[in-house]
Motif scaffolding. Structure first.
Motif, PDB file in Angstrom:
ATOM      1  N   LEU A  10       1.824  -5.316   0.627  1.00  0.00           N
ATOM      2  CA  LEU A  10       3.175  -5.100   1.134  1.00  0.00           C
ATOM      3  C   LEU A  10       3.348  -3.615   1.404  1.00  0.00           C
ATOM      4  N   THR A  11       3.629  -3.241   2.639  1.00  0.00           N
ATOM      5  CA  THR A  11       3.775  -1.838   3.008  1.00  0.00           C
ATOM      6  C   THR A  11       5.243  -1.455   3.116  1.00  0.00           C
TER       7      THR A  11
ATOM      8  N   MET B 119      18.465   0.993 -18.083  1.00  0.00           N
ATOM      9  CA  MET B 119      18.236  -0.451 -18.106  1.00  0.00           C
ATOM     10  C   MET B 119      16.774  -0.761 -18.434  1.00  0.00           C
ATOM     11  N   ALA B 120      15.870   0.077 -17.950  1.00  0.00           N
ATOM     12  CA  ALA B 120      14.449  -0.125 -18.247  1.00  0.00           C
ATOM     13  C   ALA B 120      14.172   0.096 -19.730  1.00  0.00           C
ATOM     14  N   ARG B 121      14.797   1.126 -20.296  1.00  0.00           N
ATOM     15  CA  ARG B 121      14.575   1.393 -21.717  1.00  0.00           C
ATOM     16  C   ARG B 121      15.119   0.274 -22.608  1.00  0.00           C
ATOM     17  N   SER B 122      16.156  -0.409 -22.141  1.00  0.00           N
ATOM     18  CA  SER B 122      16.733  -1.496 -22.933  1.00  0.00           C
ATOM     19  C   SER B 122      16.094  -2.848 -22.630  1.00  0.00           C
ATOM     20  N   GLY B 123      15.077  -2.870 -21.763  1.00  0.00           N
ATOM     21  CA  GLY B 123      14.347  -4.104 -21.494  1.00  0.00           C
ATOM     22  C   GLY B 123      14.941  -4.984 -20.424  1.00  0.00           C
ATOM     23  N   LEU B 124      15.990  -4.518 -19.730  1.00  0.00           N
ATOM     24  CA  LEU B 124      16.597  -5.323 -18.674  1.00  0.00           C
ATOM     25  C   LEU B 124      15.780  -5.280 -17.390  1.00  0.00           C
ATOM     26  N   VAL B 125      15.056  -4.194 -17.191  1.00  0.00           N
ATOM     27  CA  VAL B 125      14.273  -4.005 -15.968  1.00  0.00           C
ATOM     28  C   VAL B 125      12.916  -3.427 -16.351  1.00  0.00           C
ATOM     29  N   THR B 126      11.858  -3.926 -15.708  1.00  0.00           N
ATOM     30  CA  THR B 126      10.519  -3.342 -15.835  1.00  0.00           C
ATOM     31  C   THR B 126      10.178  -2.650 -14.519  1.00  0.00           C
ATOM     32  N   ILE B 127       9.753  -1.401 -14.607  1.00  0.00           N
ATOM     33  CA  ILE B 127       9.482  -0.609 -13.402  1.00  0.00           C
ATOM     34  C   ILE B 127       7.977  -0.386 -13.287  1.00  0.00           C
ATOM     35  N   ARG B 128       7.438  -0.662 -12.108  1.00  0.00           N
ATOM     36  CA  ARG B 128       6.029  -0.397 -11.813  1.00  0.00           C
ATOM     37  C   ARG B 128       5.951   0.351 -10.496  1.00  0.00           C
ATOM     38  N   HIS B 129       5.039   1.311 -10.426  1.00  0.00           N
ATOM     39  CA  HIS B 129       4.817   2.063  -9.192  1.00  0.00           C
ATOM     40  C   HIS B 129       3.463   1.694  -8.600  1.00  0.00           C
ATOM     41  N   SER B 130       3.358   1.764  -7.301  1.00  0.00           N
ATOM     42  CA  SER B 130       2.097   1.457  -6.642  1.00  0.00           C
ATOM     43  C   SER B 130       1.007   2.408  -7.109  1.00  0.00           C
TER      44      SER B 130
ATOM     45  N   VAL C 286       0.265  -7.527  -3.056  1.00  0.00           N
ATOM     46  CA  VAL C 286       0.241  -6.392  -3.975  1.00  0.00           C
ATOM     47  C   VAL C 286       1.080  -5.269  -3.394  1.00  0.00           C
ATOM     48  N   LEU C 287       1.419  -4.315  -4.242  1.00  0.00           N
ATOM     49  CA  LEU C 287       2.320  -3.232  -3.872  1.00  0.00           C
ATOM     50  C   LEU C 287       1.564  -2.163  -3.094  1.00  0.00           C
ATOM     51  N   GLY C 288       2.080  -1.782  -1.915  1.00  0.00           N
ATOM     52  CA  GLY C 288       1.456  -0.767  -1.089  1.00  0.00           C
ATOM     53  C   GLY C 288       1.873   0.633  -1.478  1.00  0.00           C
ATOM     54  N   PRO C 289       1.340   1.653  -0.780  1.00  0.00           N
ATOM     55  CA  PRO C 289       1.641   3.048  -1.117  1.00  0.00           C
ATOM     56  C   PRO C 289       3.135   3.354  -1.021  1.00  0.00           C
ATOM     57  N   HIS C 290       3.594   4.252  -1.902  1.00  0.00           N
ATOM     58  CA  HIS C 290       4.952   4.784  -1.883  1.00  0.00           C
ATOM     59  C   HIS C 290       6.013   3.715  -2.144  1.00  0.00           C
TER      60      HIS C 290
ATOM     61  N   PRO D  40       3.758  -9.567   4.277  1.00  0.00           N
ATOM     62  CA  PRO D  40       2.703  -8.554   4.388  1.00  0.00           C
ATOM     63  C   PRO D  40       1.925  -8.688   5.690  1.00  0.00           C
ATOM     64  N   SER D  41       1.689  -7.555   6.340  1.00  0.00           N
ATOM     65  CA  SER D  41       1.003  -7.559   7.630  1.00  0.00           C
ATOM     66  C   SER D  41      -0.404  -6.991   7.541  1.00  0.00           C
ATOM     67  N   ARG D  42      -0.813  -6.541   6.365  1.00  0.00           N
ATOM     68  CA  ARG D  42      -2.145  -5.958   6.198  1.00  0.00           C
ATOM     69  C   ARG D  42      -2.855  -6.637   5.032  1.00  0.00           C
ATOM     70  N   ARG D  43      -4.170  -6.532   5.017  1.00  0.00           N
ATOM     71  CA  ARG D  43      -4.965  -7.088   3.940  1.00  0.00           C
ATOM     72  C   ARG D  43      -6.040  -6.080   3.590  1.00  0.00           C
ATOM     73  N   ILE D  44      -6.211  -5.801   2.308  1.00  0.00           N
ATOM     74  CA  ILE D  44      -7.172  -4.797   1.868  1.00  0.00           C
ATOM     75  C   ILE D  44      -8.115  -5.410   0.842  1.00  0.00           C
ATOM     76  N   PRO D  45      -9.257  -4.765   0.600  1.00  0.00           N
ATOM     77  CA  PRO D  45     -10.166  -5.293  -0.432  1.00  0.00           C
ATOM     78  C   PRO D  45      -9.506  -5.264  -1.808  1.00  0.00           C
ATOM     79  N   ALA D  46      -9.797  -6.266  -2.613  1.00  0.00           N
ATOM     80  CA  ALA D  46      -9.285  -6.289  -3.983  1.00  0.00           C
ATOM     81  C   ALA D  46      -9.945  -5.183  -4.792  1.00  0.00           C
ATOM     82  N   ARG D  47      -9.201  -4.642  -5.744  1.00  0.00           N
ATOM     83  CA  ARG D  47      -9.715  -3.581  -6.604  1.00  0.00           C
ATOM     84  C   ARG D  47      -8.911  -3.591  -7.897  1.00  0.00           C
ATOM     85  N   PRO D  48      -9.442  -3.078  -8.972  1.00  0.00           N
ATOM     86  CA  PRO D  48      -8.689  -3.057 -10.238  1.00  0.00           C
ATOM     87  C   PRO D  48      -7.452  -2.166 -10.117  1.00  0.00           C
TER      88      PRO D  48
END
Length: 696
Positions: A552-553, A514-525, A597-601, A563-571
């Motif tokens: 978001l953890t 589905m990602a290859r056909s453009g139906l879904v975009t996948i991003r990892h933390s 923003v997306l948390g680890p794992h 989200p229950s945590r807040r971290i410094p912004a970074r690129p």
């Protein structure tokens, strides 16, 4: 870093490879980089088991070029070529390439020394950028560079023996990395990788615990000391989250010469006013209280720090007991041979000003062992020991001490608390204690006279009484009733079919397809671990506080909370939008809020809204992650392999609604179970201690 890296200067190394200059390319070709199985797993975004499986299944998988039978090393170019041939997605950031080449330049025992030389070089480029620009073009760079670095970094900790030479070409690569990420950011990334590679040798303070310690002990401190500083985690946190900003003087000492050098570099590369000295602080105190704090008479005073933070080594029998008998620091009693942690407590108290605070991590047993009861009693009688917090089951405990001021009235009680699942919770208890308001659940003040018995046990578990909790029985009963009442409304009306649903077997596709056909975009933390919070980084009630960004953890996704945590912004952080599906190793949910923003794992699946219903996709991802698999904790690769039927959007939405209601039912069952357990516990405890009785 693993847990030592600081987020505000972390290198932006999560992006894909950056085009190398001809010089960098020539250097890369000259330095053969190697990777282990863990490195390959990280680069290919798979688990280590997948790498082991590739080695068994594929005869053309690269053969080891070094290492040992249990920890082989592979050629990075050969691994890259194999991954490309077999269609495995991967990316090697500039930072990873530099790290692998640095790692290939020395054996594991000398790797820290080489990293220290690299850090000294980065400090030189920061302090003398014009000099480095001229020198980098010189034909005799290898001859002139060591002297230039030594002259610019004379304030680094002294090193015994000769410096470990670093190949100039590798330093050119490091300089290129620093141009893009800054010297501090580049060094933080390399330190993070070093800590991961030597996690069994390095004792690193957890970032959340370090942040808690500095918030409790260091507000307003102009001078902060850590006599067992390791790689500088606590001092970095003290500078950023508690002490008097950039003006604070940071002092550290560590028995490991290499680790002390790395700590000094991390601080100096950030422009901090810091001095770190190698040596065993108990045997060879680098900052005696009777001398100025820098040892040079700079007018900073009598050598006493405004605050001391410490995560000392535990259970070290050879700490110098025989050599230190009668030492002036033992004002509360000679530490027994088997109680080195009580020696560290007194060392810290001896180095803080009257009225100054000490935050020190201690093994749980140190609160109750019989040999230490005399010292604990003296700490209580003089008012030095102010609080003991249990941070996790089995320890460590956090002791908060205050050096008594001459003539002041001693407190009649100390604070004990159990942090439960959140170490930051003890800060709320401590603030309430200072304000003399009602303590939150998990905390209690205990009269010192009640502790001064034959055991002098200051363990929080010993003194936390259920009598404080039974007053909440009526509220717990209402929560349980409300949770039960909400369950019935979450049950969807599902029709039982004798055969399959119409069109169900028409067509299926994996999420990857589905990602290859453009139906879904996948991003990892892009976060490997959760960095330290910004000051006040916990967000009460899920509300977004000012400063930093909400993250978001995996716990937030599992619980379905904001989200229950807040971290410094970074690129490079992955922003989450409403309607995105966020998946962890065990579940998946559709996110309603924005700004986080997306948390680890965690992975993000963004659907084409006119083709795919997000709740429909989330239901199948949840099944792939846990409920439909015979094993627990599948990886991102398993999520990409999840199969989804290709149905009309209107049909997807009806199924998505059912999936959402079933997930709400699961959440409700967990909430009802937790409320029921709390109600039963309070009821039993209240009946036993006489605070509750049956009606009628």
């Amino acid at each position: 870093m693993s847990h030592d890296a600081q987020a505000d200067n972390t290198a932006d190394t999560t992006a894909g490879p950056v085009a190398a200059s001809p010089l960098e390319a020539a250097v890369e070709a000259a330095v053969e980089a190697t990777v282990n199985a863990g490195d390959i797993a990280r680069l290919a975004d798979v688990g280590r088991a997948a790498v082991s499986n590739w080695r068994r299944r594929y005869e053309d998988f690269p053969q080891p070029v070094g290492g040992t039978a249990s920890s082989p090393l592979f050629s990075l170019p050969e691994v890259e070529a194999w991954l490309r041939r077999n269609g495995k997605s991967f990316e090697v950031s500039q930072g990873d390439r530099v790290w692998q080449r640095l790692r290939a330049s020395a054996d594991d025992l000398r790797l820290g020394e080489v990293l220290g030389e690299v850090g000294a070089f980065l400090l030189y480029t920061l302090r003398d950028p014009d000099g480095w620009k001229r020198l980098s073009a010189a034909p005799d760079l290898a001859v002139r560079l060591p002297r230039a670095v030594a002259e610019a970094t004379a304030d680094l900790p002294p090193r015994t023996g000769e410096a470990t030479p670093v190949e100039p070409g590798l330093l050119l690569l490091v300089a290129g990395m620093a141009e893009r990420n800054g010297p501090a950011g580049a060094f933080e990334f390399l330190c993070e990788r070093y800590a991961e590679a030597h996690s069994r040798r390095l004792a690193l303070t957890r970032p959340d615990v370090a942040a808690l310690m500095t918030r409790l002990a260091c507000p307003g401190a102009r001078t902060v000391l850590d006599p067992a500083c390791g790689m500088g985690t606590l001092l970095l946190d003290a500078a950023g989250a508690g002490a008097a900003g950039d003006e604070a003087r940071l002092l550290g000492q560590d028995a490991n010469e290499t680790v002390a050098l790395l700590a000094a570099l991390r601080l100096l590369l950030r422009g901090r006013d810091a001095r770190v000295v190698p040596g065993d602080a108990l045997r060879h105190d680098a900052f005696p209280p009777d001398r100025p704090t820098d040892g040079l008479g700079d007018g900073l005073g009598d050598g006493l720090a405004d605050a001391v933070v410490c995560d000392p080594p535990f259970n070290e029998r050879a700490w110098g007991h025989e050599d230190l008998i009668g030492d002036a620091r033992w004002q509360y009693g000679m530490p027994p041979r088997g109680e080195p942690e009580l020696a560290w407590v007194q060392h810290c108290l001896a180095h803080v000003r009257p009225g100054g605070l000490v935050a020190i991590l201690m093994p749980g047993a140190a609160a109750s062992r019989r040999p230490g009861r005399r010292i604990r009693a003296n700490l209580l009688r003089t008012g030095a020991l102010r609080a003991v917090f249990t941070l996790a089951p089995g320890g460590p405990d956090l002791w908060l001490l205050r050096r008594p001021e001459p003539g002041e009235r001693q407190p009649g009680a100390i604070l004990v608390a159990d942090a439960g699942d959140d170490p930051a919770g003890v800060e709320t208890v401590w603030r309430a204690h200072l304000a003399k308001t009602e303590l939150p659940r998990g905390g209690r003040t205990v009269r010192i006279i009640d502790i001064l018995d034959d055991e002098v046990d200051v363990s929080p578990a010993r003194h936390l009484s259920p009598r404080n909790d039974t007053r909440g029985f009526p509220d717990a009963r209402e929560r349980f009733r409300d949770a039960l009442a909400a369950l019935a409304g979450d049950v969807p009306d599902l029709e039982v079919l004798t055969g399959g649903a119409a069109g169900w077997d028409a067509s299926w596709a994996t999420v990857a397809e589905m990602a290859r056909s453009g139906l879904v975009t996948i991003r990892h933390s892009t976060l490997r671990a959760l960095p330290a919070d910004v000051p006040g980084g916990d967000i009460p009630g899920g509300a977004v506080a000012e400063g930093g960004v909400p993250v978001l953890t995996a716990d937030d996704v599992a619980a379905g909370t904001a989200p229950s945590r807040r971290i410094p912004a970074r690129p490079g952080l992955v922003a989450v939008r409403p309607g995105d599906v966020v998946a962890s190793a065990v579940t998946a949910r559709v996110v309603a809020g924005e700004g986080s923003v997306l948390g680890p794992h965690l992975s993000l699946f963004r659907v084409a809204p006119d083709k795919v219903d997000p709740e429909f996709l989330a239901g199948f991802l949840r099944y792939a992650a846990g409920g439909g698999r015979p094993h627990l904790g599948s990886s991102r690769v398993e999520a990409r392999r999840a199969r989804v039927p290709q149905l009309p959007l209107a049909v997807q939405r009806t199924y998505g609604t059912a999936f959402r209601r079933l997930l709400a039912l699961e959440d409700g069952l967990r909430e009802a179970a937790a409320a029921g357990e709390a109600l039963a516990r309070l009821g039993v405890e209240g009946l036993i201690d006489g605070r509750l009785r049956p009606r009628g």
